[in-house]
Design a protein around this motif. Structure first.
Motif, PDB file in Angstrom:
ATOM      1  N   PRO A  36     -53.012   4.237 -31.934  1.00  0.00           N
ATOM      2  CA  PRO A  36     -51.938   4.625 -32.288  1.00  0.00           C
ATOM      3  C   PRO A  36     -50.764   4.279 -33.022  1.00  0.00           C
ATOM      4  O   PRO A  36     -51.228   3.253 -32.421  1.00  0.00           O
ATOM      5  CB  PRO A  36     -52.152   4.878 -30.084  1.00  0.00           C
ATOM      6  CG  PRO A  36     -52.769   4.858 -29.896  1.00  0.00           C
ATOM      7  CD  PRO A  36     -53.798   3.788 -31.395  1.00  0.00           C
ATOM      8  N   VAL A  37     -50.210   4.777 -33.357  1.00  0.00           N
ATOM      9  CA  VAL A  37     -49.041   4.298 -34.019  1.00  0.00           C
ATOM     10  C   VAL A  37     -48.510   3.490 -33.363  1.00  0.00           C
ATOM     11  O   VAL A  37     -48.118   3.782 -32.083  1.00  0.00           O
ATOM     12  CB  VAL A  37     -47.790   4.643 -35.128  1.00  0.00           C
ATOM     13  CG1 VAL A  37     -48.835   5.784 -36.069  1.00  0.00           C
ATOM     14  CG2 VAL A  37     -47.169   6.063 -34.205  1.00  0.00           C
ATOM     15  N   SER A  38     -47.383   2.344 -33.200  1.00  0.00           N
ATOM     16  CA  SER A  38     -46.625   2.033 -32.673  1.00  0.00           C
ATOM     17  C   SER A  38     -45.435   2.361 -32.085  1.00  0.00           C
ATOM     18  O   SER A  38     -45.170   1.772 -30.316  1.00  0.00           O
ATOM     19  CB  SER A  38     -46.380   0.594 -32.908  1.00  0.00           C
ATOM     20  OG  SER A  38     -45.641   0.422 -34.732  1.00  0.00           O
ATOM     21  N   ALA A  39     -44.905   3.212 -32.691  1.00  0.00           N
ATOM     22  CA  ALA A  39     -43.770   3.952 -32.363  1.00  0.00           C
ATOM     23  C   ALA A  39     -44.084   4.969 -30.979  1.00  0.00           C
ATOM     24  O   ALA A  39     -44.936   5.813 -31.689  1.00  0.00           O
ATOM     25  CB  ALA A  39     -42.773   4.307 -32.891  1.00  0.00           C
ATOM     26  N   THR A  40     -43.270   5.091 -30.279  1.00  0.00           N
ATOM     27  CA  THR A  40     -44.041   6.083 -29.455  1.00  0.00           C
ATOM     28  C   THR A  40     -42.146   7.199 -29.097  1.00  0.00           C
ATOM     29  O   THR A  40     -41.035   6.464 -29.513  1.00  0.00           O
ATOM     30  CB  THR A  40     -43.946   5.964 -28.288  1.00  0.00           C
ATOM     31  OG1 THR A  40     -43.256   5.295 -26.881  1.00  0.00           O
ATOM     32  CG2 THR A  40     -45.128   4.955 -28.106  1.00  0.00           C
ATOM     33  N   PHE A  41     -42.757   8.113 -28.505  1.00  0.00           N
ATOM     34  CA  PHE A  41     -41.384   9.152 -29.094  1.00  0.00           C
ATOM     35  C   PHE A  41     -41.523   9.295 -27.051  1.00  0.00           C
ATOM     36  O   PHE A  41     -42.222   9.505 -26.715  1.00  0.00           O
ATOM     37  CB  PHE A  41     -41.233  10.712 -29.239  1.00  0.00           C
ATOM     38  CG  PHE A  41     -40.480  12.031 -28.456  1.00  0.00           C
ATOM     39  CD1 PHE A  41     -39.720  11.713 -28.975  1.00  0.00           C
ATOM     40  CD2 PHE A  41     -41.302  12.563 -27.581  1.00  0.00           C
ATOM     41  CE1 PHE A  41     -38.285  12.470 -28.489  1.00  0.00           C
ATOM     42  CE2 PHE A  41     -40.937  13.590 -26.881  1.00  0.00           C
ATOM     43  CZ  PHE A  41     -38.722  13.310 -27.792  1.00  0.00           C
TER      44      PHE A  41
END
Length: 167
Positions: free
Chosen positions: A130-135
């Motif tokens: 998972p990339v660090s930024a989330t929506f």
């Protein structure tokens, strides 16, 4: 509301160009096959056994993907069970070493954030990074959440978080 959130994310990807997007929704993929309680994972079928065609079709889509955006409503502060049921059909070999984005939505302020924490650990177990930024779309059910075209206010926290996740 899930379709609106999904359509919004797909529109943001198309806006950026260069992306081919396939949506796998446990409610509609395979006419709801993935909402039935799992009896046997795709990777447990032996050679010569009849594999339900939707499992082979979905496995091919997942293998071909360069990355995943996993979008889920918050349900009891965690991941929707239909989504985990669908994803659990396929082993970590399919998901391994591919980046993933986390997209959550909820009726309240913090449910999506709590769900994202669970989803990050789950995706890690599947082997996709998972990339660090989330929506996160809080208040997704409010009439003002999306405009008539299904878009978020570009200055909203949710729209900005989508941009960071997709970057």
């Amino acid at each position: 509301i899930g379709h609106r959130v999904g359509e919004y994310l797909v529109s943001r990807l198309h806006e950026r160009g260069g992306h081919s997007v396939t949506v796998l929704d446990p409610r509609t993929t395979g006419e709801g096959f993935f909402l039935k309680l799992m009896e046997k994972t795709h990777f447990h079928y032996r050679e010569g056994e009849t594999v339900p065609p939707i499992l082979d079709e979905t496995a091919a889509v997942l293998r071909a993907a360069d990355c995943y955006i996993v979008c889920t409503p918050e349900m009891n502060h965690t991941i929707a069970p239909g989504l985990t049921n669908m994803m659990n059909y396929f082993g970590s070999k399919i998901y391994a070493k591919k980046p993933s984005g986390i997209a959550t939505y909820s009726a309240g302020m913090w449910g999506g954030a709590r769900c994202a924490v669970s989803l990050r650990a789950y995706l890690g177990e599947l082997g996709c990074i998972p990339v660090s930024a989330t929506f996160q779309q809080a208040g997704a059910w409010k009439k003002s959440a999306f405009d008539a075209d299904g878009l978020l206010d570009p200055d909203s926290v949710a729209a900005k978080s989508a941009g960071r996740m997709l970057d």
